[in-house]
Design a protein around this motif. Structure first.
Motif, PDB file in Angstrom:
ATOM      1  N   TYR A 200       0.873  -1.191   0.000  1.00 36.21           N
ATOM      2  CA  TYR A 200       0.000   0.000   0.000  1.00 36.21           C
ATOM      3  C   TYR A 200       0.902   1.229   0.000  1.00 36.21           C
ATOM      4  N   VAL A 201       1.236   1.735  -1.189  1.00 35.72           N
ATOM      5  CA  VAL A 201       2.163   2.878  -1.245  1.00 35.72           C
ATOM      6  C   VAL A 201       1.629   3.990  -2.148  1.00 35.72           C
ATOM      7  N   VAL A 202       2.080   5.204  -1.831  1.00 36.76           N
ATOM      8  CA  VAL A 202       1.912   6.316  -2.769  1.00 36.76           C
ATOM      9  C   VAL A 202       3.300   6.896  -3.046  1.00 36.76           C
ATOM     10  N   ALA A 203       3.505   7.364  -4.272  1.00 35.35           N
ATOM     11  CA  ALA A 203       4.787   7.974  -4.648  1.00 35.35           C
ATOM     12  C   ALA A 203       4.477   9.323  -5.282  1.00 35.35           C
ATOM     13  N   LEU A 204       5.055  10.369  -4.729  1.00 34.69           N
ATOM     14  CA  LEU A 204       4.866  11.705  -5.292  1.00 34.69           C
ATOM     15  C   LEU A 204       6.201  12.177  -5.843  1.00 34.69           C
ATOM     16  N   GLY A 205       6.162  12.875  -6.965  1.00 37.55           N
ATOM     17  CA  GLY A 205       7.444  13.336  -7.478  1.00 37.55           C
ATOM     18  C   GLY A 205       7.337  14.110  -8.773  1.00 37.55           C
ATOM     19  N   ARG A 206       8.520  14.590  -9.180  1.00 41.40           N
ATOM     20  CA  ARG A 206       8.617  15.404 -10.380  1.00 41.40           C
ATOM     21  C   ARG A 206       8.651  14.501 -11.615  1.00 41.40           C
ATOM     22  N   THR A 207       7.975  14.912 -12.657  1.00 44.75           N
ATOM     23  CA  THR A 207       7.916  14.147 -13.901  1.00 44.75           C
ATOM     24  C   THR A 207       8.147  15.102 -15.075  1.00 44.75           C
ATOM     25  N   PHE A 208       8.543  14.537 -16.218  1.00 41.04           N
ATOM     26  CA  PHE A 208       9.018  15.381 -17.331  1.00 41.04           C
ATOM     27  C   PHE A 208       8.472  14.889 -18.669  1.00 41.04           C
ATOM     28  N   ARG A 209       8.040  15.831 -19.493  1.00 44.23           N
ATOM     29  CA  ARG A 209       7.648  15.460 -20.861  1.00 44.23           C
ATOM     30  C   ARG A 209       8.034  16.560 -21.826  1.00 44.23           C
ATOM     31  N   ARG A 210       8.279  16.151 -23.071  1.00 42.55           N
ATOM     32  CA  ARG A 210       8.676  17.112 -24.078  1.00 42.55           C
ATOM     33  C   ARG A 210       7.450  17.885 -24.557  1.00 42.55           C
ATOM     34  N   ASP A 211       6.802  18.539 -23.606  1.00 41.32           N
ATOM     35  CA  ASP A 211       5.582  19.288 -23.910  1.00 41.32           C
ATOM     36  C   ASP A 211       5.914  20.763 -24.070  1.00 41.32           C
ATOM     37  N   THR A 212       5.196  21.412 -24.967  1.00 41.13           N
ATOM     38  CA  THR A 212       5.342  22.860 -25.082  1.00 41.13           C
ATOM     39  C   THR A 212       4.505  23.495 -23.982  1.00 41.13           C
ATOM     40  N   LEU A 213       5.072  24.517 -23.379  1.00 37.71           N
ATOM     41  CA  LEU A 213       4.372  25.193 -22.282  1.00 37.71           C
ATOM     42  C   LEU A 213       3.082  25.833 -22.807  1.00 37.71           C
ATOM     43  N   ASP A 214       1.969  25.446 -22.195  1.00 40.95           N
ATOM     44  CA  ASP A 214       0.726  26.180 -22.453  1.00 40.95           C
ATOM     45  C   ASP A 214      -0.028  26.296 -21.126  1.00 40.95           C
ATOM     46  N   ALA A 215      -1.271  26.750 -21.178  1.00 42.41           N
ATOM     47  CA  ALA A 215      -1.983  27.039 -19.920  1.00 42.41           C
ATOM     48  C   ALA A 215      -2.023  25.842 -18.975  1.00 42.41           C
ATOM     49  N   ARG A 216      -2.081  24.614 -19.556  1.00 41.31           N
ATOM     50  CA  ARG A 216      -2.237  23.437 -18.694  1.00 41.31           C
ATOM     51  C   ARG A 216      -1.133  22.403 -18.831  1.00 41.31           C
ATOM     52  N   HIS A 217      -0.101  22.722 -19.613  1.00 41.06           N
ATOM     53  CA  HIS A 217       1.010  21.771 -19.771  1.00 41.06           C
ATOM     54  C   HIS A 217       2.338  22.452 -19.498  1.00 41.06           C
ATOM     55  N   SER A 218       3.204  21.711 -18.819  1.00 43.01           N
ATOM     56  CA  SER A 218       4.555  22.213 -18.574  1.00 43.01           C
ATOM     57  C   SER A 218       5.507  21.039 -18.731  1.00 43.01           C
ATOM     58  N   PRO A 219       6.699  21.255 -19.294  1.00 43.15           N
ATOM     59  CA  PRO A 219       7.632  20.129 -19.470  1.00 43.15           C
ATOM     60  C   PRO A 219       8.061  19.512 -18.141  1.00 43.15           C
ATOM     61  N   VAL A 220       7.941  20.254 -17.064  1.00 43.74           N
ATOM     62  CA  VAL A 220       8.228  19.720 -15.730  1.00 43.74           C
ATOM     63  C   VAL A 220       6.938  19.829 -14.928  1.00 43.74           C
ATOM     64  N   PHE A 221       6.505  18.726 -14.367  1.00 40.78           N
ATOM     65  CA  PHE A 221       5.281  18.775 -13.565  1.00 40.78           C
ATOM     66  C   PHE A 221       5.385  17.744 -12.447  1.00 40.78           C
ATOM     67  N   HIS A 222       4.323  17.575 -11.703  1.00 44.46           N
ATOM     68  CA  HIS A 222       4.363  16.654 -10.560  1.00 44.46           C
ATOM     69  C   HIS A 222       3.188  15.689 -10.615  1.00 44.46           C
ATOM     70  N   GLN A 223       3.473  14.456 -10.210  1.00 44.00           N
ATOM     71  CA  GLN A 223       2.408  13.457 -10.173  1.00 44.00           C
ATOM     72  C   GLN A 223       2.378  12.754  -8.829  1.00 44.00           C
ATOM     73  N   ILE A 224       1.227  12.172  -8.524  1.00 43.33           N
ATOM     74  CA  ILE A 224       1.142  11.246  -7.402  1.00 43.33           C
ATOM     75  C   ILE A 224       0.681   9.908  -7.962  1.00 43.33           C
ATOM     76  N   GLU A 225       1.287   8.848  -7.480  1.00 41.16           N
ATOM     77  CA  GLU A 225       0.999   7.494  -7.930  1.00 41.16           C
ATOM     78  C   GLU A 225       0.516   6.708  -6.721  1.00 41.16           C
ATOM     79  N   CYS A 226      -0.513   5.921  -6.905  1.00 40.55           N
ATOM     80  CA  CYS A 226      -0.985   5.067  -5.810  1.00 40.55           C
ATOM     81  C   CYS A 226      -0.927   3.630  -6.294  1.00 40.55           C
ATOM     82  N   LEU A 227      -0.382   2.755  -5.456  1.00 38.59           N
ATOM     83  CA  LEU A 227      -0.324   1.324  -5.808  1.00 38.59           C
ATOM     84  C   LEU A 227      -0.797   0.495  -4.621  1.00 38.59           C
ATOM     85  N   THR A 228      -1.739  -0.399  -4.915  1.00 40.64           N
ATOM     86  CA  THR A 228      -2.264  -1.296  -3.894  1.00 40.64           C
ATOM     87  C   THR A 228      -2.205  -2.711  -4.440  1.00 40.64           C
TER      88      THR A 228
END
Ligand code: PHE
Length: 352
Positions: A200-228
């Motif tokens: 039962y874990v959650v992992a939070l951290g920085r993630t990266f994609r070759r996205d062009t910056l717009d109102a809702r996308h950034s090449p650097v962002f953060h996600q949370i992952e849950c695994l059970t």
């Protein structure tokens, strides 16, 4: 002094000088005044000097006694001056300690206390919610290998699902072997490699994609992952857990909705949305009048993933979900453009 002056007269006036001198010394009210008094008592124009002049008019045999009296007088006055000087400077020091005191605890013209970045704040709130549900926090590296980010998650080489994640590769190892993780899902693999269920874990951290910056996308962002992963985990547990954390974070009026979707590492896969926090489902500009805002992806852990990490998919089942933290922050605080979160403009962050 007249020529009739005798040695005993001079001795007497030297003694009298000590007497009056001591009084003037005691009367000096400040160090400056005392300096003045000293000049008058011992300086060139002092009465003591007059006695020295007058000594010439007394008999040579009596001059010694006069000299002694003069010396004693000078010594007595010098002593009295020093004593008074000590007393006055101690008093001056005490006074300056009171009057010239520098209060280092005194504030300036007011200062404001800082606060956590809004993404950090929601990050910690999410951790609290999941720790409250019995989960522990896991971590993984931001620079990953193809194996953890794709291969073990059942993205076969050349599979079109890879193209959906605009990957930033790092010049290490073989071409396209090392990359900046495109999601937090590789932490699922690392955790399952390292320990056996129940997980039962959650992992939070920085993630990266070759996205062009717009109102809702950034090449650097953060996600949370849950695994059970446990015995008898069902899709119902996934739906209930997503709903539970949405309620915990946003309150009882906000609920979750699920739509069928596809991810290579979950089967079945869903996308989940939550009630729009602005209109509470009525429909507004933020949710494009639908009443729902999309949050993330989820699903039951694909048996292929269990196989890659050596967990028996006959014995154990599990679910996973993931979503963007920055996106939640944008929704909660009504931040129209994601770049506002990271521009480092204190005036902006101070409003949130
Ligand atoms: N990793 C997926 C993404 O970034 C989200 C996801 C996580 C989907 C866990 C299913 C399970 O889009």
């Amino acid at each position: 002094m007249s020529s009739t002056t005798t040695a005993s007269d001079l001795v007497a006036s030297a003694e009298a000088l000590v007497e009056t001198g001591r009084k003037t010394i005691a009367d000096a009210g400040s160090l400056a005044e005392l300096d003045d008094v000293e000049r008058k008592l011992l300086g060139k124009a002092s009465p003591l000097n007059e006695i020295r002049e007058a000594i010439k008019s007394v008999d040579a045999s009596e001059r010694g006694a006069v000299g002694q009296a003069m010396g004693a007088a000078r010594e007595a006055l010098t002593e009295a001056l020093a004593a008074r000087r000590g007393g006055l400077s101690a008093a001056a020091r005490a006074a300056s300690l009171v009057h010239d005191r520098l209060d280092l605890t005194l504030g300036g013209s007011g200062y404001r206390r800082g606060h956590m970045h809004p993404v950090t704040r929601i990050w910690r709130e999410l951790e609290d919610v999941f720790v409250g549900l019995g989960y522990t926090i896991a971590e993984g590296p931001e620079v990953e290998t193809d194996w953890y980010n794709f291969e073990a998650l059942n993205f076969p080489p050349g599979h079109p699902a890879r193209a959906m994640q605009d990957t930033l590769y790092v010049k290490l190892g073989k071409p396209e072997e090392v990359l900046l993780r495109t999601h937090t899902s590789p932490v699922q693999v690392r955790v399952m490699e390292a320990r056996r269920p129940p997980i039962y874990v959650v992992a939070l951290g920085r993630t990266f994609r070759r996205d062009t910056l717009d109102a809702r996308h950034s090449p650097v962002f953060h996600q949370i992952e849950c695994l059970t992963v446990d015995r008898g985990i069902t899709l119902g547990d996934l739906l209930g857990t997503v709903e539970a954390f949405i309620h915990a974070l946003f309150g009882p009026n906000i609920s979750a909705r699920f739509n069928p979707s596809f991810f290579p590492f979950t089967e079945p896969s869903v996308e989940f949305s939550m009630t729009c926090v602005f209109c509470e489902g009525a429909g507004c500009a933020v949710c494009s009048r639908t009443g729902w805002v999309e949050l993330g992806g989820a699903g039951m852990v694909d048996p292929k993933v269990f196989e890659a990490v050596g967990i028996d998919s006959e014995e154990f089942t599990g679910f996973a979900f993931g979503f963007g933290i920055d996106r939640v922050v944008q929704l909660l605080y009504g931040v129209d453009h994601v770049k506002n979160l990271w521009d480092g403009d204190v005036r902006f962050a101070a409003q949130l």
